[in-house]
Design a protein around this motif. Sequence first.
Motif, PDB file in Angstrom:
ATOM      1  N   SER A  47       0.829  -1.214   0.000  1.00 51.84           N
ATOM      2  CA  SER A  47       0.000   0.000   0.000  1.00 51.84           C
ATOM      3  C   SER A  47       0.861   1.262   0.000  1.00 51.84           C
ATOM      4  CB  SER A  47      -0.972  -0.004   1.176  1.00 51.84           C
ATOM      5  OG  SER A  47      -0.278  -0.017   2.397  1.00 51.84           O
TER       6      SER A  47
ATOM      7  N   MET B 161       2.665   1.571  -3.578  1.00 56.00           N
ATOM      8  CA  MET B 161       1.714   1.861  -4.654  1.00 56.00           C
ATOM      9  C   MET B 161       1.217   3.303  -4.562  1.00 56.00           C
ATOM     10  SD  MET B 161       1.413  -0.691  -6.691  1.00 56.00           S
ATOM     11  CE  MET B 161      -0.082  -0.290  -7.556  1.00 56.00           C
ATOM     12  N   SER B 162       1.333   3.905  -3.381  1.00 53.44           N
ATOM     13  CA  SER B 162       0.876   5.280  -3.195  1.00 53.44           C
ATOM     14  C   SER B 162       1.593   6.249  -4.121  1.00 53.44           C
ATOM     15  CB  SER B 162       1.079   5.719  -1.741  1.00 53.44           C
ATOM     16  OG  SER B 162       0.291   4.931  -0.898  1.00 53.44           O
TER      17      SER B 162
ATOM     18  N   LEU C  33       2.780   5.699  -7.103  1.00 52.31           N
ATOM     19  CA  LEU C  33       2.196   5.521  -8.429  1.00 52.31           C
ATOM     20  C   LEU C  33       0.786   6.106  -8.502  1.00 52.31           C
ATOM     21  CD1 LEU C  33       2.187   4.241 -11.283  1.00 52.31           C
ATOM     22  CD2 LEU C  33       1.427   2.124 -10.198  1.00 52.31           C
ATOM     23  N   ILE C  34      -0.043   5.757  -7.551  1.00 51.37           N
ATOM     24  CA  ILE C  34      -1.448   6.179  -7.578  1.00 51.37           C
ATOM     25  C   ILE C  34      -1.575   7.699  -7.486  1.00 51.37           C
ATOM     26  CG2 ILE C  34      -3.611   6.129  -6.266  1.00 51.37           C
ATOM     27  CD1 ILE C  34      -2.825   3.161  -5.570  1.00 51.37           C
TER      28      ILE C  34
ATOM     29  N   LEU D 238      -0.535   9.353 -10.700  1.00 54.95           N
ATOM     30  CA  LEU D 238      -1.492   9.153 -11.790  1.00 54.95           C
ATOM     31  C   LEU D 238      -2.751  10.010 -11.644  1.00 54.95           C
ATOM     32  CD1 LEU D 238      -1.220   5.308 -12.368  1.00 54.95           C
ATOM     33  CD2 LEU D 238      -0.197   7.154 -13.712  1.00 54.95           C
ATOM     34  N   ILE D 239      -3.124  10.321 -10.408  1.00 55.99           N
ATOM     35  CA  ILE D 239      -4.317  11.166 -10.237  1.00 55.99           C
ATOM     36  C   ILE D 239      -3.960  12.645 -10.124  1.00 55.99           C
ATOM     37  CG2 ILE D 239      -5.723   9.315  -9.264  1.00 55.99           C
ATOM     38  CD1 ILE D 239      -5.316  10.597  -6.494  1.00 55.99           C
TER      39      ILE D 239
ATOM     40  N   SER E  52       5.851   7.264 -13.355  1.00 59.26           N
ATOM     41  CA  SER E  52       4.426   7.528 -13.141  1.00 59.26           C
ATOM     42  C   SER E  52       4.049   8.879 -13.743  1.00 59.26           C
ATOM     43  CB  SER E  52       4.102   7.536 -11.645  1.00 59.26           C
ATOM     44  OG  SER E  52       4.428   6.314 -11.049  1.00 59.26           O
TER      45      SER E  52
ATOM     46  N   GLN F  70       1.134   9.996 -16.494  1.00 64.34           N
ATOM     47  CA  GLN F  70       0.210  11.114 -16.268  1.00 64.34           C
ATOM     48  C   GLN F  70       0.294  12.132 -17.400  1.00 64.34           C
ATOM     49  OE1 GLN F  70      -2.179  11.436 -14.306  1.00 64.34           O
ATOM     50  NE2 GLN F  70      -2.662  13.584 -14.424  1.00 64.34           N
TER      51      GLN F  70
END
Length: 124
Positions: free
Chosen positions: A48, A51-52, A54-55, A58-59, A108, A112
């Motif tokens: 978790s 992956m933060s 990357l996440i 991406l947002i 990442s 984006q």
Amino acid sequence: MTRQMKKLIITTITFALLTQITHASEVFYSISRYTTLDYIVSWIFAISLEMSILIFTLIGKRNTAIFFACVSWTINLLYYWFSFGFTQKFVSMNVISLIIPLTIYFYSELIQINKINKKKNISK
């Protein structure tokens, strides 16, 4: 960006994540009571956390992604400190350990940027 380039970027991010997840899991487990549950939780924590980067990239949450990259690097400092103490190898490993979260972050960012460019092309 070509389909092959996207696959290459995703593959690179995946390898960097796998490397970093192992480090984070190891650090978490090393300060636990060494139970089976601690082992499982250490992997959940690591996945978790890593992956933060990357996440959030991406947002479009760049500052949050950078924060998690810094946390990731701090975990690497602990990982190599536990393993080697303060030696030349420790210093060298910290240079390498900074590269891992930065790799995740910058690749990442490429994804984006590609998404933004696609939206611009569609709206033209």
